[in-house]
Design a protein around this motif. Sequence first.
Motif, PDB file in Angstrom:
ATOM      1  N   GLU A   1       0.812  -1.215   0.000  1.00  0.00           N
ATOM      2  CA  GLU A   1       0.000   0.000   0.000  1.00  0.00           C
ATOM      3  C   GLU A   1       0.844   1.262   0.000  1.00  0.00           C
ATOM      4  O   GLU A   1       0.442   2.289  -0.562  1.00  0.00           O
ATOM      5  CB  GLU A   1      -0.942   0.001   1.207  1.00  0.00           C
TER       6      GLU A   1
ATOM      7  N   ARG B   1       1.477   1.756  -3.594  1.00  0.00           N
ATOM      8  CA  ARG B   1       0.256   2.152  -4.296  1.00  0.00           C
ATOM      9  C   ARG B   1      -0.044   3.633  -4.104  1.00  0.00           C
ATOM     10  O   ARG B   1      -0.440   4.330  -5.045  1.00  0.00           O
ATOM     11  CB  ARG B   1      -0.934   1.331  -3.783  1.00  0.00           C
TER      12      ARG B   1
ATOM     13  N   GLU C   1      -0.606   6.222  -7.067  1.00  0.00           N
ATOM     14  CA  GLU C   1      -1.915   6.866  -7.211  1.00  0.00           C
ATOM     15  C   GLU C   1      -1.806   8.383  -7.133  1.00  0.00           C
ATOM     16  O   GLU C   1      -2.466   9.103  -7.885  1.00  0.00           O
ATOM     17  CB  GLU C   1      -2.874   6.337  -6.141  1.00  0.00           C
TER      18      GLU C   1
ATOM     19  N   GLU D   1      -1.543  -4.050 -11.209  1.00  0.00           N
ATOM     20  CA  GLU D   1      -1.361  -4.950 -10.058  1.00  0.00           C
ATOM     21  C   GLU D   1      -1.429  -6.383 -10.571  1.00  0.00           C
ATOM     22  O   GLU D   1      -2.513  -6.902 -10.851  1.00  0.00           O
ATOM     23  CB  GLU D   1      -2.462  -4.695  -9.022  1.00  0.00           C
TER      24      GLU D   1
ATOM     25  N   TYR E   1      -8.625   7.923  -4.892  1.00  0.00           N
ATOM     26  CA  TYR E   1      -8.172   6.545  -4.693  1.00  0.00           C
ATOM     27  C   TYR E   1      -8.845   5.919  -3.485  1.00  0.00           C
ATOM     28  O   TYR E   1      -9.335   4.780  -3.564  1.00  0.00           O
ATOM     29  CB  TYR E   1      -6.654   6.530  -4.525  1.00  0.00           C
TER      30      TYR E   1
ATOM     31  N   ARG F   1     -10.108   0.345  -5.894  1.00  0.00           N
ATOM     32  CA  ARG F   1      -8.683  -0.003  -5.927  1.00  0.00           C
ATOM     33  C   ARG F   1      -8.096  -0.016  -4.518  1.00  0.00           C
ATOM     34  O   ARG F   1      -7.124  -0.721  -4.259  1.00  0.00           O
ATOM     35  CB  ARG F   1      -7.906   0.990  -6.805  1.00  0.00           C
ATOM     36  N   ARG F   2      -8.658   0.786  -3.621  1.00  0.00           N
ATOM     37  CA  ARG F   2      -8.210   0.826  -2.224  1.00  0.00           C
ATOM     38  C   ARG F   2      -8.835  -0.354  -1.487  1.00  0.00           C
ATOM     39  O   ARG F   2     -10.041  -0.405  -1.245  1.00  0.00           O
ATOM     40  CB  ARG F   2      -8.626   2.142  -1.582  1.00  0.00           C
TER      41      ARG F   2
END
Length: 245
Positions: A16, A19, A23, A31, A219, A224-225
């Motif tokens: 994360e 990410r 983002e 991914e 995001y 996607r989160r």
Amino acid sequence: MAYELYYWDGLQGRGEFVRLALEEARADYVEIARGPEDEGLGTSAMMAVLGSRSEPHPPFAPPFLKDGDLIVPQTANILLYLGPKLGLLPRDEGLRYVANGLQLTIADMVTEAHDTHHPLASSLYYEDQKEAAKTRASDFIDHRIPKFMRYFERVLRQNPEGDQHLVGNALTYVDLSMFQLIDGLRYAFPKATKRFDEQYPRLAALYQAVMTRPNIAAYLASDRRLPHNEQCIFRHYPELDKASR
């Protein structure tokens, strides 16, 4: 070409932190483990890289990033690589190493947060080490959270460029990672972090500032989160949580 991010499907985890940087920069990335198996993606594609006997420098474990033929392992290392490309590091070379040092310190705290629920062995279930976890979590809440957070609060206060960022005068991946660290702690230990805003006002302000950045807000509101859950690093077990001293 899109960056390829390899991390376990269904988990925020250490992936994360990467990410959030991708983002924020609106970078093009895929991914791999979250993709369909019939398209050559999925967990099996990730495991094929990990177990490769032809790759000269195979990664030890996720997360790792592929940029063309280059494989970059380890969260802090990935962010150090991506930072200049995504505009998330100062131009000053010395400050880039300051940022990396802070990211490594964040990684230290992430490991300690994980070890509150797995203090004896990662190979054991949480239920097999609950009593030890209570002792470890109590110490983490009483001593380790304050020690780390007072340090990060001091870094913000002493930043010669102002207390809005941990390094320099503009957003870096370290600010994004601090958001994720605080968010994880708030999920895992809501009682222990109830007075967080009062105890660490600069960190609280940074958290809010990151959360409301347009790309990050979009995001966080998207699918996607991934949600926090009890298979990840930050886990909420009520029996491990308590009010801080």
